[in-house]
Enzyme design. Structure first.
Site, PDB file in Angstrom:
ATOM      1  N   CYS A 235      79.728  22.531  -0.284  1.00  0.00           N
ATOM      2  CA  CYS A 235      80.224  22.259  -0.363  1.00  0.00           C
ATOM      3  C   CYS A 235      82.177  22.668  -0.065  1.00  0.00           C
ATOM      4  O   CYS A 235      82.143  22.878  -1.004  1.00  0.00           O
ATOM      5  CB  CYS A 235      80.588  21.433  -1.498  1.00  0.00           C
ATOM      6  SG  CYS A 235      78.828  20.395  -1.759  1.00  0.00           S
TER       7      CYS A 235
ATOM      8  N   ASP B  17      78.943  24.917  -4.382  1.00  0.00           N
ATOM      9  CA  ASP B  17      80.221  24.710  -5.269  1.00  0.00           C
ATOM     10  C   ASP B  17      79.886  23.554  -5.426  1.00  0.00           C
ATOM     11  O   ASP B  17      80.748  22.524  -4.910  1.00  0.00           O
ATOM     12  CB  ASP B  17      81.600  25.488  -4.398  1.00  0.00           C
ATOM     13  CG  ASP B  17      82.085  25.570  -5.355  1.00  0.00           C
ATOM     14  OD1 ASP B  17      82.621  25.772  -6.402  1.00  0.00           O
ATOM     15  OD2 ASP B  17      83.672  25.117  -4.995  1.00  0.00           O
TER      16      ASP B  17
ATOM     17  N   CYS C 266      83.571  24.601 -11.012  1.00  0.00           N
ATOM     18  CA  CYS C 266      84.710  24.853 -12.170  1.00  0.00           C
ATOM     19  C   CYS C 266      84.785  24.113 -13.902  1.00  0.00           C
ATOM     20  O   CYS C 266      85.730  23.242 -13.505  1.00  0.00           O
ATOM     21  CB  CYS C 266      86.110  24.845 -11.315  1.00  0.00           C
ATOM     22  SG  CYS C 266      86.465  22.734 -10.241  1.00  0.00           S
TER      23      CYS C 266
END
EC number: 2.1.1.176
Length: 445
Positions: free
Chosen positions: A258, A331, A384
Protein backbone atom coordinates in the site's frame (compact mmCIF):
# COMPACT_ATOMS: atom_id res chain seq x y z
CA UNK A 1 -17.19 36.15 -3.60
CA UNK A 2 -14.59 38.84 -2.85
CA UNK A 3 -11.07 37.54 -3.41
CA UNK A 4 -9.36 40.13 -1.23
CA UNK A 5 -11.23 39.66 2.06
CA UNK A 6 -9.48 37.13 4.32
CA UNK A 7 -12.57 36.38 6.44
CA UNK A 8 -14.82 35.73 3.44
CA UNK A 9 -12.21 33.44 1.92
CA UNK A 10 -11.97 31.58 5.27
CA UNK A 11 -15.76 31.14 5.45
CA UNK A 12 -15.80 29.86 1.87
CA UNK A 13 -13.02 27.32 2.57
CA UNK A 14 -14.54 26.09 5.82
CA UNK A 15 -17.97 25.69 4.23
CA UNK A 16 -16.45 23.46 1.54
CA UNK A 17 -14.55 21.44 4.13
CA UNK A 18 -17.62 20.91 6.32
CA UNK A 19 -20.20 20.26 3.58
CA UNK A 20 -18.15 18.41 0.96
CA UNK A 21 -15.56 16.67 3.11
CA UNK A 22 -12.72 18.44 1.29
CA UNK A 23 -9.23 18.30 2.80
CA UNK A 24 -8.54 21.59 4.56
CA UNK A 25 -4.93 21.88 3.40
CA UNK A 26 -5.73 21.25 -0.28
CA UNK A 27 -8.79 23.54 -0.29
CA UNK A 28 -6.85 26.26 1.52
CA UNK A 29 -3.94 26.09 -0.93
CA UNK A 30 -6.26 26.18 -3.95
CA UNK A 31 -8.28 29.13 -2.65
CA UNK A 32 -5.22 31.15 -1.63
CA UNK A 33 -3.80 30.72 -5.14
CA UNK A 34 -7.05 32.10 -6.62
CA UNK A 35 -7.31 34.99 -4.15
CA UNK A 36 -5.80 38.46 -4.25
CA UNK A 37 -4.83 38.36 -0.57
CA UNK A 38 -1.70 40.02 0.74
CA UNK A 39 0.75 37.84 2.66
CA UNK A 40 -0.61 39.17 5.93
CA UNK A 41 -4.24 38.53 4.97
CA UNK A 42 -3.39 35.05 3.68
CA UNK A 43 -1.85 34.32 7.09
CA UNK A 44 -5.08 35.49 8.79
CA UNK A 45 -7.19 33.26 6.52
CA UNK A 46 -4.94 30.28 7.31
CA UNK A 47 -5.12 31.02 11.04
CA UNK A 48 -8.93 31.24 10.98
CA UNK A 49 -9.38 28.08 8.88
CA UNK A 50 -7.19 25.86 11.04
CA UNK A 51 -8.30 27.57 14.26
CA UNK A 52 -11.99 26.88 13.58
CA UNK A 53 -11.29 23.25 12.65
CA UNK A 54 -9.12 22.70 15.71
CA UNK A 55 -11.61 24.34 18.10
CA UNK A 56 -14.92 23.55 16.36
CA UNK A 57 -16.61 21.65 19.21
CA UNK A 58 -15.49 24.27 21.74
CA UNK A 59 -16.82 27.09 19.54
CA UNK A 60 -20.18 25.31 19.20
CA UNK A 61 -20.31 24.90 22.97
CA UNK A 62 -19.89 28.68 23.35
CA UNK A 63 -22.56 29.33 20.69
CA UNK A 64 -25.13 26.77 21.88
CA UNK A 65 -26.90 28.95 24.55
CA UNK A 66 -27.59 31.63 21.93
CA UNK A 67 -28.25 29.60 18.78
CA UNK A 68 -30.17 26.95 20.77
CA UNK A 69 -31.77 24.41 18.40
CA UNK A 70 -32.15 26.72 15.43
CA UNK A 71 -31.18 25.02 12.17
CA UNK A 72 -28.55 27.18 10.46
CA UNK A 73 -27.34 27.10 6.88
CA UNK A 74 -23.80 25.63 6.88
CA UNK A 75 -22.18 28.92 5.86
CA UNK A 76 -23.99 30.83 8.65
CA UNK A 77 -22.82 28.27 11.19
CA UNK A 78 -19.26 28.57 9.85
CA UNK A 79 -19.43 32.38 9.88
CA UNK A 80 -20.46 32.37 13.55
CA UNK A 81 -17.65 29.95 14.36
CA UNK A 82 -15.08 32.20 12.65
CA UNK A 83 -16.34 35.21 14.60
CA UNK A 84 -16.26 33.41 17.97
CA UNK A 85 -12.81 32.00 17.19
CA UNK A 86 -11.50 35.52 16.59
CA UNK A 87 -13.20 36.87 19.73
CA UNK A 88 -11.91 34.12 22.02
CA UNK A 89 -8.53 33.15 20.56
CA UNK A 90 -7.20 36.16 18.60
CA UNK A 91 -6.74 38.91 21.16
CA UNK A 92 -5.12 41.37 18.74
CA UNK A 93 -8.29 41.87 16.69
CA UNK A 94 -10.76 44.38 18.23
CA UNK A 95 -14.26 43.01 18.85
CA UNK A 96 -15.70 45.95 16.88
CA UNK A 97 -13.81 44.88 13.74
CA UNK A 98 -14.94 41.25 14.14
CA UNK A 99 -18.59 42.34 14.53
CA UNK A 100 -18.49 44.68 11.55
CA UNK A 101 -16.77 42.26 9.21
CA UNK A 102 -18.96 39.29 10.22
CA UNK A 103 -22.15 41.33 9.74
CA UNK A 104 -20.92 42.55 6.36
CA UNK A 105 -20.23 38.97 5.22
CA UNK A 106 -23.66 37.83 6.49
CA UNK A 107 -25.39 40.54 4.44
CA UNK A 108 -23.34 39.83 1.31
CA UNK A 109 -23.76 36.06 1.43
CA UNK A 110 -27.34 36.18 2.75
CA UNK A 111 -29.46 39.23 3.44
CA UNK A 112 -30.09 42.01 5.95
CA UNK A 113 -32.04 39.70 8.28
CA UNK A 114 -29.16 37.23 8.53
CA UNK A 115 -26.79 40.13 9.13
CA UNK A 116 -28.93 41.30 12.06
CA UNK A 117 -29.16 37.74 13.41
CA UNK A 118 -25.38 37.29 13.35
CA UNK A 119 -24.87 40.65 15.07
CA UNK A 120 -27.39 39.77 17.79
CA UNK A 121 -25.76 36.39 18.50
CA UNK A 122 -22.30 37.93 18.77
CA UNK A 123 -23.44 40.78 21.01
CA UNK A 124 -25.26 38.39 23.35
CA UNK A 125 -22.19 36.18 23.49
CA UNK A 126 -19.92 39.16 24.21
CA UNK A 127 -22.13 40.26 27.12
CA UNK A 128 -22.03 36.78 28.67
CA UNK A 129 -19.28 35.24 30.72
CA UNK A 130 -17.13 32.66 28.91
CA UNK A 131 -18.03 29.24 30.39
CA UNK A 132 -15.45 27.55 32.60
CA UNK A 133 -14.57 24.38 30.70
CA UNK A 134 -12.71 22.86 33.66
CA UNK A 135 -16.04 22.35 35.49
CA UNK A 136 -17.63 20.20 32.80
CA UNK A 137 -18.45 16.66 33.92
CA UNK A 138 -17.86 13.80 33.28
CA UNK A 139 -14.17 13.86 32.31
CA UNK A 140 -14.75 12.52 28.79
CA UNK A 141 -17.22 15.33 28.03
CA UNK A 142 -14.78 17.88 29.48
CA UNK A 143 -11.95 16.60 27.31
CA UNK A 144 -14.21 16.48 24.26
CA UNK A 145 -15.31 20.11 24.59
CA UNK A 146 -11.94 21.45 25.79
CA UNK A 147 -9.90 19.88 22.97
CA UNK A 148 -12.65 19.68 20.31
CA UNK A 149 -12.49 15.94 19.79
CA UNK A 150 -15.75 13.94 19.46
CA UNK A 151 -16.84 12.35 22.71
CA UNK A 152 -16.92 8.83 21.21
CA UNK A 153 -13.24 9.13 20.35
CA UNK A 154 -12.31 10.54 23.77
CA UNK A 155 -14.16 7.63 25.37
CA UNK A 156 -12.37 5.15 23.12
CA UNK A 157 -8.89 6.54 23.89
CA UNK A 158 -9.66 6.89 27.62
CA UNK A 159 -10.85 3.30 27.80
CA UNK A 160 -7.72 2.00 26.05
CA UNK A 161 -5.04 4.41 27.34
CA UNK A 162 -6.48 5.98 30.49
CA UNK A 163 -7.79 9.53 30.98
CA UNK A 164 -4.37 10.97 31.89
CA UNK A 165 -2.60 9.69 28.75
CA UNK A 166 -5.57 10.70 26.60
CA UNK A 167 -5.46 14.26 27.89
CA UNK A 168 -1.70 14.38 27.36
CA UNK A 169 -2.23 13.36 23.71
CA UNK A 170 -5.08 15.83 23.17
CA UNK A 171 -3.02 18.70 24.59
CA UNK A 172 -0.43 18.22 21.86
CA UNK A 173 -2.66 17.92 18.79
CA UNK A 174 -3.29 21.66 18.47
CA UNK A 175 0.38 22.55 18.79
CA UNK A 176 1.99 23.57 15.49
CA UNK A 177 3.36 20.58 13.60
CA UNK A 178 7.10 20.75 13.05
CA UNK A 179 8.66 20.23 9.64
CA UNK A 180 10.67 17.06 9.07
CA UNK A 181 12.61 15.49 6.23
CA UNK A 182 14.38 12.24 5.42
CA UNK A 183 17.83 12.52 3.88
CA UNK A 184 18.36 10.53 0.69
CA UNK A 185 21.57 8.80 1.74
CA UNK A 186 22.30 7.74 -1.85
CA UNK A 187 22.92 11.42 -2.67
CA UNK A 188 23.90 13.19 0.57
CA UNK A 189 24.66 12.79 4.26
CA UNK A 190 22.54 14.33 7.04
CA UNK A 191 25.50 16.62 7.86
CA UNK A 192 25.67 17.88 4.27
CA UNK A 193 21.94 18.57 4.10
CA UNK A 194 22.03 20.31 7.49
CA UNK A 195 24.83 22.60 6.31
CA UNK A 196 22.94 23.38 3.10
CA UNK A 197 19.65 24.22 4.86
CA UNK A 198 20.93 25.98 7.98
CA UNK A 199 21.10 29.51 6.46
CA UNK A 200 17.39 29.39 5.52
CA UNK A 201 16.21 27.12 8.38
CA UNK A 202 18.35 28.01 11.43
CA UNK A 203 16.36 25.65 13.68
CA UNK A 204 17.25 22.58 11.54
CA UNK A 205 18.55 19.74 13.72
CA UNK A 206 18.94 15.98 13.90
CA UNK A 207 15.88 13.88 14.68
CA UNK A 208 15.75 12.17 18.08
CA UNK A 209 14.19 9.10 16.44
CA UNK A 210 16.29 8.36 13.37
CA UNK A 211 19.78 9.21 12.08
CA UNK A 212 18.45 9.96 8.57
CA UNK A 213 15.85 12.48 9.79
CA UNK A 214 16.17 16.24 10.24
CA UNK A 215 13.56 18.48 11.87
CA UNK A 216 12.88 22.21 11.89
CA UNK A 217 10.41 24.36 13.81
CA UNK A 218 8.65 25.25 10.57
CA UNK A 219 9.16 26.48 7.04
CA UNK A 220 8.62 25.25 3.50
CA UNK A 221 11.21 22.49 3.25
CA UNK A 222 9.77 21.31 -0.08
CA UNK A 223 10.66 24.63 -1.69
CA UNK A 224 14.44 24.29 -1.81
CA UNK A 225 16.93 23.33 -4.50
CA UNK A 226 18.10 20.40 -2.34
CA UNK A 227 14.55 19.01 -2.33
CA UNK A 228 14.15 19.55 -6.08
CA UNK A 229 17.43 17.76 -6.75
CA UNK A 230 16.43 14.80 -4.58
CA UNK A 231 18.82 15.12 -1.66
CA UNK A 232 15.90 14.67 0.70
CA UNK A 233 12.15 14.12 0.84
CA UNK A 234 9.42 15.24 3.24
CA UNK A 235 8.38 12.59 5.76
CA UNK A 236 7.25 12.51 9.38
CA UNK A 237 9.82 11.20 11.85
CA UNK A 238 7.65 8.36 13.11
CA UNK A 239 7.06 6.97 9.61
CA UNK A 240 10.85 6.92 9.05
CA UNK A 241 10.95 4.01 11.52
CA UNK A 242 9.02 1.72 9.15
CA UNK A 243 11.68 0.92 6.53
CA UNK A 244 14.38 0.02 9.11
CA UNK A 245 11.90 -2.42 10.71
CA UNK A 246 12.16 -4.58 7.58
CA UNK A 247 15.92 -5.13 7.94
CA UNK A 248 16.25 -4.74 4.16
CA UNK A 249 19.42 -6.17 2.54
CA UNK A 250 20.99 -4.80 -0.70
CA UNK A 251 19.72 -7.81 -2.68
CA UNK A 252 16.22 -7.95 -1.14
CA UNK A 253 13.10 -8.25 -3.27
CA UNK A 254 10.53 -6.17 -1.36
CA UNK A 255 6.77 -5.79 -1.76
CA UNK A 256 5.28 -2.49 -0.55
CA UNK A 257 1.61 -3.42 -0.69
CA UNK A 258 0.00 0.00 0.00
CA UNK A 259 2.70 2.35 -1.18
CA UNK A 260 1.44 5.80 -2.25
CA UNK A 261 2.71 8.47 -2.17
CA UNK A 262 5.99 6.58 -1.91
CA UNK A 263 7.77 7.92 1.17
CA UNK A 264 8.37 4.49 2.65
CA UNK A 265 8.93 2.95 -0.80
CA UNK A 266 11.82 5.31 -1.52
CA UNK A 267 13.20 4.82 1.99
CA UNK A 268 13.27 1.05 1.33
CA UNK A 269 14.92 1.74 -2.04
CA UNK A 270 17.81 3.54 -0.32
CA UNK A 271 18.88 0.20 1.20
CA UNK A 272 18.79 -1.67 -2.13
CA UNK A 273 21.50 -2.33 -4.71
CA UNK A 274 20.09 -2.92 -8.22
CA UNK A 275 23.38 -4.59 -9.21
CA UNK A 276 22.63 -7.29 -6.62
CA UNK A 277 19.02 -7.65 -7.75
CA UNK A 278 17.52 -5.34 -5.10
CA UNK A 279 14.03 -4.16 -6.09
CA UNK A 280 10.89 -2.82 -4.37
CA UNK A 281 7.55 -3.49 -6.01
CA UNK A 282 5.17 -0.71 -4.94
CA UNK A 283 1.40 -1.17 -5.27
CA UNK A 284 -1.51 1.23 -5.08
CA UNK A 285 -5.16 0.97 -6.02
CA UNK A 286 -5.33 4.32 -7.89
CA UNK A 287 -3.46 5.19 -11.13
CA UNK A 288 -2.75 8.81 -10.12
CA UNK A 289 -1.19 7.59 -6.89
CA UNK A 290 1.00 5.14 -8.78
CA UNK A 291 2.30 8.13 -10.75
CA UNK A 292 3.07 9.88 -7.45
CA UNK A 293 5.25 6.94 -6.41
CA UNK A 294 7.05 7.02 -9.76
CA UNK A 295 7.55 10.79 -9.58
CA UNK A 296 8.99 10.59 -6.06
CA UNK A 297 11.35 7.78 -7.02
CA UNK A 298 12.52 9.71 -10.10
CA UNK A 299 13.16 12.95 -8.19
CA UNK A 300 15.26 11.02 -5.67
CA UNK A 301 17.16 9.15 -8.39
CA UNK A 302 15.87 5.79 -7.18
CA UNK A 303 13.69 4.80 -10.15
CA UNK A 304 16.01 1.91 -11.06
CA UNK A 305 15.08 0.19 -7.77
CA UNK A 306 11.33 0.90 -7.77
CA UNK A 307 8.62 -0.77 -9.85
CA UNK A 308 5.22 0.85 -9.21
CA UNK A 309 2.01 -0.88 -10.30
CA UNK A 310 -1.72 -0.32 -10.00
CA UNK A 311 -3.20 -3.17 -8.00
CA UNK A 312 -5.54 -3.93 -5.13
CA UNK A 313 -3.21 -5.46 -2.53
CA UNK A 314 -5.98 -7.89 -1.59
CA UNK A 315 -5.50 -9.49 -5.03
CA UNK A 316 -1.69 -9.64 -4.88
CA UNK A 317 -1.77 -13.44 -4.68
CA UNK A 318 -3.23 -13.53 -8.21
CA UNK A 319 -0.25 -11.64 -9.62
CA UNK A 320 2.83 -12.88 -7.74
CA UNK A 321 4.23 -16.33 -7.04
CA UNK A 322 4.12 -17.79 -3.56
CA UNK A 323 7.25 -17.17 -1.46
CA UNK A 324 8.63 -14.68 -4.01
CA UNK A 325 9.52 -11.76 -1.70
CA UNK A 326 12.22 -11.41 0.96
CA UNK A 327 10.43 -8.55 2.68
CA UNK A 328 6.83 -7.29 2.67
CA UNK A 329 5.46 -4.02 4.00
CA UNK A 330 1.75 -3.51 4.66
CA UNK A 331 1.38 0.16 5.56
CA UNK A 332 -2.34 -0.32 5.75
CA UNK A 333 -5.19 2.08 4.98
CA UNK A 334 -6.37 3.19 8.41
CA UNK A 335 -8.40 5.81 10.28
CA UNK A 336 -5.40 8.15 10.44
CA UNK A 337 -6.15 9.11 14.04
CA UNK A 338 -2.43 9.53 14.68
CA UNK A 339 -2.42 12.46 12.22
CA UNK A 340 -4.76 14.73 14.20
CA UNK A 341 -2.09 17.44 14.45
CA UNK A 342 -1.44 17.62 10.69
CA UNK A 343 -4.97 16.85 9.50
CA UNK A 344 -7.29 18.29 12.15
CA UNK A 345 -10.47 17.62 10.13
CA UNK A 346 -9.96 13.87 10.71
CA UNK A 347 -11.54 14.29 14.13
CA UNK A 348 -14.90 15.10 12.49
CA UNK A 349 -14.80 12.79 9.45
CA UNK A 350 -14.07 9.52 11.23
CA UNK A 351 -16.90 7.55 12.86
CA UNK A 352 -17.02 4.61 15.30
CA UNK A 353 -18.05 2.31 12.44
CA UNK A 354 -14.67 2.95 10.77
CA UNK A 355 -13.02 1.03 13.61
CA UNK A 356 -15.18 -1.96 12.68
CA UNK A 357 -14.77 -1.77 8.90
CA UNK A 358 -11.09 -0.83 8.55
CA UNK A 359 -9.65 -3.82 10.49
CA UNK A 360 -11.45 -6.13 8.03
CA UNK A 361 -9.61 -4.46 5.13
CA UNK A 362 -6.29 -4.42 7.01
CA UNK A 363 -6.56 -8.12 7.84
CA UNK A 364 -7.63 -8.98 4.27
CA UNK A 365 -4.46 -7.33 2.92
CA UNK A 366 -2.25 -9.15 5.42
CA UNK A 367 -3.92 -12.47 4.60
CA UNK A 368 -3.46 -11.85 0.87
CA UNK A 369 0.28 -11.09 1.04
CA UNK A 370 1.25 -13.62 3.75
CA UNK A 371 1.80 -16.51 1.28
CA UNK A 372 4.08 -14.31 -0.86
CA UNK A 373 6.82 -14.09 1.79
CA UNK A 374 9.76 -16.48 1.79
CA UNK A 375 10.49 -18.62 4.83
CA UNK A 376 12.65 -16.57 7.24
CA UNK A 377 11.46 -13.43 5.46
CA UNK A 378 10.23 -10.43 7.37
CA UNK A 379 6.82 -8.71 7.19
CA UNK A 380 6.00 -5.31 8.71
CA UNK A 381 2.48 -4.11 9.45
CA UNK A 382 2.14 -0.39 10.15
CA UNK A 383 -0.59 2.22 10.62
CA UNK A 384 -0.80 5.90 11.47
CA UNK A 385 -3.48 5.36 14.09
CA UNK A 386 -3.66 4.88 17.87
CA UNK A 387 -6.52 2.49 18.59
CA UNK A 388 -6.33 -1.18 19.54
CA UNK A 389 -8.88 -2.32 16.94
CA UNK A 390 -6.61 -1.35 14.04
CA UNK A 391 -3.33 -2.25 15.73
CA UNK A 392 -2.98 -4.97 18.36
CA UNK A 393 -6.39 -6.39 17.40
CA UNK A 394 -5.35 -6.90 13.77
CA UNK A 395 -2.00 -8.36 14.86
CA UNK A 396 -3.73 -10.90 17.12
CA UNK A 397 -6.16 -11.94 14.37
CA UNK A 398 -3.34 -12.30 11.84
CA UNK A 399 -1.21 -14.45 14.13
CA UNK A 400 -4.19 -16.65 14.99
CA UNK A 401 -4.81 -17.29 11.29
CA UNK A 402 -1.12 -17.80 10.38
CA UNK A 403 0.71 -20.13 12.78
CA UNK A 404 3.72 -20.06 10.43
CA UNK A 405 4.32 -16.43 11.43
CA UNK A 406 5.75 -15.17 14.71
CA UNK A 407 5.89 -11.63 16.00
CA UNK A 408 9.39 -10.31 16.72
CA UNK A 409 10.70 -7.05 18.23
CA UNK A 410 10.76 -4.08 15.84
CA UNK A 411 14.37 -3.15 14.94
CA UNK A 412 15.17 0.56 15.41
CA UNK A 413 18.28 2.57 14.60
CA UNK A 414 18.09 4.39 17.94
CA UNK A 415 16.72 3.22 21.30
CA UNK A 416 13.32 4.80 22.03
CA UNK A 417 12.52 5.23 25.72
CA UNK A 418 8.95 6.44 25.09
CA UNK A 419 7.73 3.65 22.81
CA UNK A 420 4.80 1.45 23.85
CA UNK A 421 3.33 -2.02 23.26
CA UNK A 422 6.50 -4.08 22.77
CA UNK A 423 7.25 -6.23 20.85
CA UNK A 424 5.30 -3.88 18.57
CA UNK A 425 6.27 -0.21 18.51
CA UNK A 426 3.57 2.37 19.25
CA UNK A 427 4.26 6.08 19.32
CA UNK A 428 1.67 8.62 20.44
CA UNK A 429 1.74 12.32 19.42
CA UNK A 430 2.79 13.41 22.92
CA UNK A 431 5.79 11.04 23.07
CA UNK A 432 8.15 12.80 20.66
CA UNK A 433 5.95 15.46 19.04
CA UNK A 434 5.45 13.28 15.94
CA UNK A 435 2.48 11.62 14.28
CA UNK A 436 0.95 8.73 16.18
CA UNK A 437 2.22 5.50 14.61
CA UNK A 438 2.12 1.72 15.09
CA UNK A 439 4.62 -0.82 13.72
CA UNK A 440 4.59 -4.61 14.17
CA UNK A 441 7.20 -7.00 12.73
CA UNK A 442 6.79 -10.69 11.88
CA UNK A 443 9.06 -13.45 10.61
CA UNK A 444 7.77 -16.41 8.58
CA UNK A 445 8.90 -19.65 10.20
Amino acid sequence: MPKNDPRTVAVNILTRVTTKGSYANLTLDAQLKKSDLSERDAALTTNIVYGVIQHGITLDYYLKPFVRDRKLDPWVHVLLQTAVYQLVYLDRIPARAIFNESTKIAKKMGNLGIGQYVTAILRNLQRSEVPDLTKIQPATKRLSITYSVPEWLVEKLSEQLGVEKTESILKTIDEPAGASLRVNTTKATPAEVTAELEPEFPSIRESALTPVGLVADGGHLAGTRAFEEGRYTIQDESSMLVAPSLDVQPSSRVLDACAAPGGKTTHIAQYLDPAQGGKVVALDLHPHKVRLIEDNAKRLGLEDRVHAAQMDAREAGDHFDAASFDRILVDAPCSGLGLLRRKPEIRYTKQPQDLVNLPKIQLAILNAVAPLLKVNGRLTYSTCTMVTEENQGVVASFLAAHPDYEQVPVPVDRPLDRAHNAPALQLFPDDYGTDGFFIASFVRK
